[in-house]
Design a protein around this motif. Structure first.
Motif, PDB file in Angstrom:
ATOM      1  N   VAL A  67       0.918  -0.943   0.075  1.00 52.32           N
ATOM      2  CA  VAL A  67      -0.079  -0.080  -0.028  1.00 52.32           C
ATOM      3  C   VAL A  67       0.894   1.142   0.102  1.00 52.32           C
ATOM      4  CG1 VAL A  67      -1.786   1.212   1.274  1.00 52.32           C
ATOM      5  CG2 VAL A  67      -1.939  -1.314   1.261  1.00 52.32           C
ATOM      6  N   LYS A  68       0.817   1.917  -1.094  1.00 53.79           N
ATOM      7  CA  LYS A  68       1.704   3.030  -1.341  1.00 53.79           C
ATOM      8  C   LYS A  68       0.764   4.259  -1.672  1.00 53.79           C
ATOM      9  CE  LYS A  68       4.826   1.408  -3.958  1.00 53.79           C
ATOM     10  NZ  LYS A  68       4.885  -0.185  -3.743  1.00 53.79           N
ATOM     11  N   THR A  69      -0.092   3.994  -2.894  1.00 55.23           N
ATOM     12  CA  THR A  69      -0.632   5.147  -3.394  1.00 55.23           C
ATOM     13  C   THR A  69      -2.185   5.132  -3.259  1.00 55.23           C
ATOM     14  OG1 THR A  69      -0.936   3.855  -5.381  1.00 55.23           O
ATOM     15  CG2 THR A  69       0.975   5.528  -5.395  1.00 55.23           C
ATOM     16  N   LEU A  70      -2.555   4.069  -2.756  1.00 51.76           N
ATOM     17  CA  LEU A  70      -4.096   3.802  -2.178  1.00 51.76           C
ATOM     18  C   LEU A  70      -4.486   4.617  -1.226  1.00 51.76           C
ATOM     19  CD1 LEU A  70      -4.244   0.015  -2.464  1.00 51.76           C
ATOM     20  CD2 LEU A  70      -5.134   1.499  -4.355  1.00 51.76           C
ATOM     21  N   HIS A  71      -4.895   6.192  -1.654  1.00 52.80           N
ATOM     22  CA  HIS A  71      -5.105   7.122  -0.646  1.00 52.80           C
ATOM     23  C   HIS A  71      -6.218   7.980  -1.409  1.00 52.80           C
ATOM     24  CE1 HIS A  71      -4.813  10.166   2.065  1.00 52.80           C
ATOM     25  NE2 HIS A  71      -4.705   9.419   3.235  1.00 52.80           N
ATOM     26  N   LEU A 106       3.399  -1.169 -14.605  1.00 50.67           N
ATOM     27  CA  LEU A 106       3.193  -2.153 -13.781  1.00 50.67           C
ATOM     28  C   LEU A 106       4.038  -3.499 -13.392  1.00 50.67           C
ATOM     29  CD1 LEU A 106      -0.286  -3.147 -15.242  1.00 50.67           C
ATOM     30  CD2 LEU A 106       0.114  -1.710 -13.245  1.00 50.67           C
ATOM     31  N   TYR A 107       4.297  -3.930 -12.204  1.00 51.71           N
ATOM     32  CA  TYR A 107       4.929  -5.093 -11.853  1.00 51.71           C
ATOM     33  C   TYR A 107       4.850  -6.180 -13.001  1.00 51.71           C
ATOM     34  CZ  TYR A 107       4.809  -3.327  -6.948  1.00 51.71           C
ATOM     35  OH  TYR A 107       4.889  -2.609  -5.887  1.00 51.71           O
ATOM     36  N   PRO A 108       6.284  -6.868 -13.311  1.00 54.32           N
ATOM     37  CA  PRO A 108       6.151  -7.818 -14.326  1.00 54.32           C
ATOM     38  C   PRO A 108       5.548  -8.894 -14.300  1.00 54.32           C
ATOM     39  CG  PRO A 108       8.213  -7.475 -13.398  1.00 54.32           C
ATOM     40  CD  PRO A 108       7.268  -6.567 -12.957  1.00 54.32           C
ATOM     41  N   PHE A 109       4.476  -8.788 -14.162  1.00 46.94           N
ATOM     42  CA  PHE A 109       3.436 -10.514 -13.587  1.00 46.94           C
ATOM     43  C   PHE A 109       3.990 -11.506 -14.519  1.00 46.94           C
ATOM     44  CE2 PHE A 109       0.244 -13.497 -13.841  1.00 46.94           C
ATOM     45  CZ  PHE A 109       0.103 -13.868 -12.644  1.00 46.94           C
ATOM     46  N   ILE A 126       1.453  -9.068  -8.336  1.00 47.16           N
ATOM     47  CA  ILE A 126       0.130  -8.677  -8.903  1.00 47.16           C
ATOM     48  C   ILE A 126       0.020  -7.125  -8.309  1.00 47.16           C
ATOM     49  CG2 ILE A 126      -2.470  -9.023  -8.635  1.00 47.16           C
ATOM     50  CD1 ILE A 126      -1.898 -12.037  -8.416  1.00 47.16           C
ATOM     51  N   ASP A 127       0.150  -6.378  -9.337  1.00 44.54           N
ATOM     52  CA  ASP A 127      -0.073  -4.946  -8.924  1.00 44.54           C
ATOM     53  C   ASP A 127      -1.216  -4.485  -8.567  1.00 44.54           C
ATOM     54  OD1 ASP A 127       0.430  -1.761  -9.130  1.00 44.54           O
ATOM     55  OD2 ASP A 127       2.156  -2.632 -10.387  1.00 44.54           O
ATOM     56  N   ILE A 128      -1.393  -3.638  -7.734  1.00 43.97           N
ATOM     57  CA  ILE A 128      -2.640  -3.289  -7.095  1.00 43.97           C
ATOM     58  C   ILE A 128      -2.695  -1.858  -7.361  1.00 43.97           C
ATOM     59  CG2 ILE A 128      -4.333  -3.164  -5.162  1.00 43.97           C
ATOM     60  CD1 ILE A 128      -4.050  -5.939  -6.137  1.00 43.97           C
ATOM     61  N   GLY A 129      -1.815  -0.992  -6.440  1.00 44.29           N
ATOM     62  CA  GLY A 129      -2.024   0.371  -6.775  1.00 44.29           C
ATOM     63  C   GLY A 129      -1.834   0.750  -8.116  1.00 44.29           C
ATOM     64  N   GLY A 130      -0.960   0.342  -9.002  1.00 47.57           N
ATOM     65  CA  GLY A 130      -0.579   0.698 -10.171  1.00 47.57           C
ATOM     66  C   GLY A 130      -1.825   0.423 -11.218  1.00 47.57           C
ATOM     67  N   ILE A 131      -2.431  -0.717 -10.969  1.00 46.19           N
ATOM     68  CA  ILE A 131      -3.702  -0.913 -11.898  1.00 46.19           C
ATOM     69  C   ILE A 131      -4.643  -0.045 -11.424  1.00 46.19           C
ATOM     70  CG2 ILE A 131      -4.753  -2.730 -10.613  1.00 46.19           C
ATOM     71  CD1 ILE A 131      -3.834  -3.495 -14.075  1.00 46.19           C
ATOM     72  N   SER A 132      -4.897   0.434 -10.288  1.00 47.43           N
ATOM     73  CA  SER A 132      -6.019   1.296 -10.025  1.00 47.43           C
ATOM     74  C   SER A 132      -5.527   2.686 -10.371  1.00 47.43           C
ATOM     75  CB  SER A 132      -6.014   1.046  -8.425  1.00 47.43           C
ATOM     76  OG  SER A 132      -6.349  -0.135  -7.963  1.00 47.43           O
ATOM     77  N   ALA A 148       0.322   4.330 -19.536  1.00 50.58           N
ATOM     78  CA  ALA A 148      -0.076   3.013 -18.749  1.00 50.58           C
ATOM     79  C   ALA A 148       1.101   2.031 -18.724  1.00 50.58           C
ATOM     80  CB  ALA A 148      -1.412   2.360 -18.900  1.00 50.58           C
ATOM     81  N   SER A 149       2.091   2.262 -19.611  1.00 55.71           N
ATOM     82  CA  SER A 149       3.184   1.341 -19.782  1.00 55.71           C
ATOM     83  C   SER A 149       4.211   1.949 -20.454  1.00 55.71           C
ATOM     84  CB  SER A 149       2.758   0.194 -20.665  1.00 55.71           C
ATOM     85  OG  SER A 149       2.739   0.328 -21.820  1.00 55.71           O
ATOM     86  N   LYS A 150       5.469   1.191 -20.187  1.00 57.25           N
ATOM     87  CA  LYS A 150       6.852   1.648 -20.975  1.00 57.25           C
ATOM     88  C   LYS A 150       6.576   1.992 -22.443  1.00 57.25           C
ATOM     89  CE  LYS A 150      11.509   0.324 -21.636  1.00 57.25           C
ATOM     90  NZ  LYS A 150      12.330  -0.771 -21.591  1.00 57.25           N
ATOM     91  N   ALA A 151       5.633   1.117 -23.210  1.00 58.89           N
ATOM     92  CA  ALA A 151       5.409   1.377 -24.349  1.00 58.89           C
ATOM     93  C   ALA A 151       4.932   2.512 -24.909  1.00 58.89           C
ATOM     94  CB  ALA A 151       4.493  -0.059 -24.825  1.00 58.89           C
ATOM     95  N   GLU A 152       4.288   3.407 -24.070  1.00 60.14           N
ATOM     96  CA  GLU A 152       3.659   4.443 -24.165  1.00 60.14           C
ATOM     97  C   GLU A 152       4.560   5.773 -24.031  1.00 60.14           C
ATOM     98  OE1 GLU A 152       0.960   3.889 -25.971  1.00 60.14           O
ATOM     99  OE2 GLU A 152       0.771   2.006 -25.035  1.00 60.14           O
ATOM    100  N   TYR A 153       5.672   5.586 -23.260  1.00 64.36           N
ATOM    101  CA  TYR A 153       6.667   6.717 -23.123  1.00 64.36           C
ATOM    102  C   TYR A 153       6.973   7.312 -24.342  1.00 64.36           C
ATOM    103  CZ  TYR A 153       7.865   4.194 -18.550  1.00 64.36           C
ATOM    104  OH  TYR A 153       7.842   3.694 -17.337  1.00 64.36           O
TER     105      TYR A 153
END
Length: 198
Positions: A67-71, A106-109, A126-132, A148-153
Motif C-alpha cells: 500500500v503506497k498510493t491507495l489513498h 506495472l509489476y512484471p507479472f 500482482i500490481d494493485i496500486g498501479g492498476i488502480s 499505462a506502460s513503458k510502451a507509451e513513453y
C-alpha cells in the motif's frame, strides 16, 4: 476545455529506462512531480525535485510496499472532475491537489511467471496500486492523461515535445484506450495463471 495543462504529474513505474527525457521536459515546463519509492529516488538522482506521495497522504508505504498510493488524496486528485463544482469544493475542503498526468508501468507479472518463480513471488507481482491508478486516470480522461506502460513513453515524449506540458482531449482519449488495453491484458494474464493452478 479540450486542452489541459499538466501542472502535477504522478510517476510510479517499474521500468525507469526511457523516462529521463520525459522528466527533464516536465521539469522544464514547471510541472510538479510526485512519486514513490524507487521512482522518486531515480528522479532525484537525475537532479530534479520530486515530492513523495507520503508527503501528500501523510502515510508511509505500508505492508511491505503493498500500500503506497491507495489513498483519497491520490485518487481524489486523479478522479475529480474539474468542471464539477461539488468535486472542486471537496478538493479544496480536503486539500486534494489535482493530478493531471499519471505515468505507471506495472509489476512484471508475466515475466515473473515465465521465470519459474514461486507462487508467493508471483502473487507479490500482482500490481494493485498501479492498476488502480491506470483505471482512475483512464476513467477521467476528460481531465487526466494516463501513460499505462513503458510502451507509451515515446507517445508522451512526442506530445510534450510538440506542445509542451499540455494535452488535447483526443490525445487523452487515445491514451485512455491504450490504458484499458494494458489493464485488460494484465488481468487476462493473471486469470490464466490462476486457472493453470487447478
Amino acid at each position: 476545455m479540450a486542452e489541459k495543462k499538466i501542472q502535477t504529474a504522478l510517476i510510479s513505474v517499474f521500468h525507469k529506462d526511457g523516462l529521463e527525457q520525459i522528466i527533464a521536459k516536465l521539469h522544464a515546463d514547471g510541472v510538479r512531480l510526485l512519486s514513490t519509492g524507487g521512482t522518486q529516488k531515480f528522479i532525484e538522482q537525475l537532479g530534479y525535485p520530486c515530492d513523495t506521495v507520503e508527503s501528500l497522504t501523510t502515510y508511509p508505504s505500508i505492508l511491505g510496499g503493498r500500500v503506497k498510493t491507495l489513498h483519497p488524496k491520490v485518487f481524489g486528485g486523479i478522479l475529480a472532475r474539474r468542471d464539477n463544482e461539488g468535486d472542486v469544493q471537496q478538493m479544496a475542503q480536503y486539500e486534494i491537489p489535482s493530478i493531471d498526468l499519471v505515468v505507471v508501468d506495472l509489476y512484471p507479472f508475466e515475466d515473473t511467471v515465465a521465470a519459474g518463480a514461486s507462487d508467493a513471488d508471483i502473487i507479490e507481482k500482482i500490481d494493485i496500486g498501479g492498476i488502480s491508478l491506470i483505471r482512475a486516470g483512464a476513467k477521467n480522461f476528460n481531465d487526466v492523461a494516463i501513460v499505462a506502460s513503458k510502451a507509451e513513453y515515446p507517445l508522451l515524449q512526442e506530445i510534450l515535445d510538440r506542445r509542451g506540458a499540455c494535452t488535447s482531449l483526443e490525445e487523452r482519449r487515445l491514451l485512455a484506450e491504450r490504458a484499458f488495453a494494458v489493464t485488460s491484458h494484465y488481468d487476462t494474464a493473471i486469470h490464466a495463471w490462476f486457472a493453470s493452478k487447478k
